[in-house]
Write an enzyme that holds these catalytic residues in place. Sequence first.
Site, PDB file in Angstrom:
ATOM      1  CG  HIS A   1       1.502 -12.732  -1.437  1.00 48.40           C
ATOM      2  ND1 HIS A   1       1.031 -13.387  -0.345  1.00 48.40           N
ATOM      3  CD2 HIS A   1       1.205 -11.433  -1.233  1.00 48.40           C
ATOM      4  CE1 HIS A   1       0.483 -12.530   0.505  1.00 48.40           C
ATOM      5  NE2 HIS A   1       0.581 -11.329  -0.020  1.00 48.40           N
TER       6      HIS A   1
ATOM      7  CG  PHE B   1      13.294   0.697  -2.314  1.00 49.35           C
ATOM      8  CD1 PHE B   1      11.997   0.333  -2.603  1.00 49.35           C
ATOM      9  CD2 PHE B   1      14.217  -0.309  -2.036  1.00 49.35           C
ATOM     10  CE1 PHE B   1      11.610  -1.017  -2.614  1.00 49.35           C
ATOM     11  CE2 PHE B   1      13.850  -1.647  -2.044  1.00 49.35           C
ATOM     12  CZ  PHE B   1      12.532  -1.997  -2.332  1.00 49.35           C
TER      13      PHE B   1
ATOM     14  CD  GLU C   1      -1.808  -2.374   1.152  1.00 51.23           C
ATOM     15  OE1 GLU C   1      -1.027  -2.785   2.030  1.00 51.23           O
ATOM     16  OE2 GLU C   1      -2.304  -3.119   0.281  1.00 51.23           O
TER      17      GLU C   1
ATOM     18  CB  ILE D   1      10.034 -11.217   6.149  1.00 51.01           C
ATOM     19  CG1 ILE D   1      10.530  -9.916   6.801  1.00 51.01           C
ATOM     20  CG2 ILE D   1      10.835 -12.420   6.645  1.00 51.01           C
ATOM     21  CD1 ILE D   1      10.369  -9.849   8.309  1.00 51.01           C
TER      22      ILE D   1
ATOM     23  CB  THR E   1       4.321 -13.573   2.308  1.00 44.48           C
ATOM     24  OG1 THR E   1       3.367 -13.571   1.263  1.00 44.48           O
ATOM     25  CG2 THR E   1       5.592 -12.931   1.830  1.00 44.48           C
TER      26      THR E   1
HETATM   27  N1  INI Z   1       3.478  -6.785   3.655  1.00 43.90           N
HETATM   28  C1  INI Z   1       4.695  -6.406   4.118  1.00 43.90           C
HETATM   29  O1  INI Z   1       4.957  -5.208   4.261  1.00 43.90           O
HETATM   30  N2  INI Z   1       5.635  -7.343   4.409  1.00 43.90           N
HETATM   31  C2  INI Z   1       5.390  -8.683   4.280  1.00 43.90           C
HETATM   32  O2  INI Z   1       6.309  -9.486   4.578  1.00 43.90           O
HETATM   33  C3  INI Z   1       4.113  -9.096   3.813  1.00 43.90           C
HETATM   34  N3  INI Z   1       3.796 -10.483   3.734  1.00 43.90           N
HETATM   35  O3  INI Z   1       4.542 -11.312   4.264  1.00 43.90           O
HETATM   36  O4  INI Z   1       2.783 -10.884   3.145  1.00 43.90           O
HETATM   37  C4  INI Z   1       3.153  -8.105   3.496  1.00 43.90           C
HETATM   38  N4  INI Z   1       1.950  -8.448   3.024  1.00 43.90           N
HETATM   39  C5  INI Z   1       0.829  -7.557   2.994  1.00 43.90           C
HETATM   40  C6  INI Z   1       0.803  -6.703   1.732  1.00 43.90           C
HETATM   41  O5  INI Z   1       1.800  -5.680   1.822  1.00 43.90           O
HETATM   42  C7  INI Z   1      -0.539  -6.017   1.564  1.00 43.90           C
HETATM   43  O6  INI Z   1      -0.835  -5.245   2.706  1.00 43.90           O
HETATM   44  C8  INI Z   1      -1.688  -7.002   1.339  1.00 43.90           C
HETATM   45  O7  INI Z   1      -1.386  -7.910   0.298  1.00 43.90           O
HETATM   46  C9  INI Z   1      -3.002  -6.244   0.963  1.00 43.90           C
HETATM   47  O8  INI Z   1      -2.821  -5.516  -0.247  1.00 43.90           O
END
Ligand code: INI
Length: 167
Positions: A94, A119, A64, A88, A92
Amino acid sequence: MEGSDGANHIEGYLSAAGRSFAVVASRFNDFVVRALLDGALDAVRRHGGEAGAVDVVWVPGSYEIPVVARELARSGRYDAIICLGAVIRGSTAHFDYVAGGVAGGISSVALETGLPVIFGIITTENIEQAIERAGTKMGNKGFEAAVTAIEMADLMPKVRERGGPAA
Ligand code: INI
């Protein structure tokens, strides 16, 4: 500035005095991101800036960050935007989508708006590596991101002045 090689060198100095910054920080992995934020605010203060000249906007996750960075960049209120997050892989499936999305998004915002959008996203294989980059043995990437923002905030007006259309 004329360098010893005879060329005109243009570079930014590390003074945050009188500068305004926005930080976009991700709440995901917030124990890491809060350490990055501490580092970033420390860098601003140590380079003559004021913590009160920094607005911090929290978003749910790193993915976001770009859309909020874009709004802040377009507001005209800031000299640079500092993006802080921790993606990390261990947490996840994804990882590549989140890490790629935030990297590409931040780069697009900077190019679209002409404002430095920094960044400061840690992308690591595991939590240990993230902690190492958030104020322990690999330094603090939030501090480094803020120093980059301070330098770029000083550099961009000089580049515009030098590289703008001839009068
Ligand atoms: N967001 C992160 O900032 N770091 C992560 O490691 C992460 N993992 O692990 O999934 C993560 N996921 C959430 C992503 O940024 C979004 O908020 C979500 O997909 C909704 O759009």
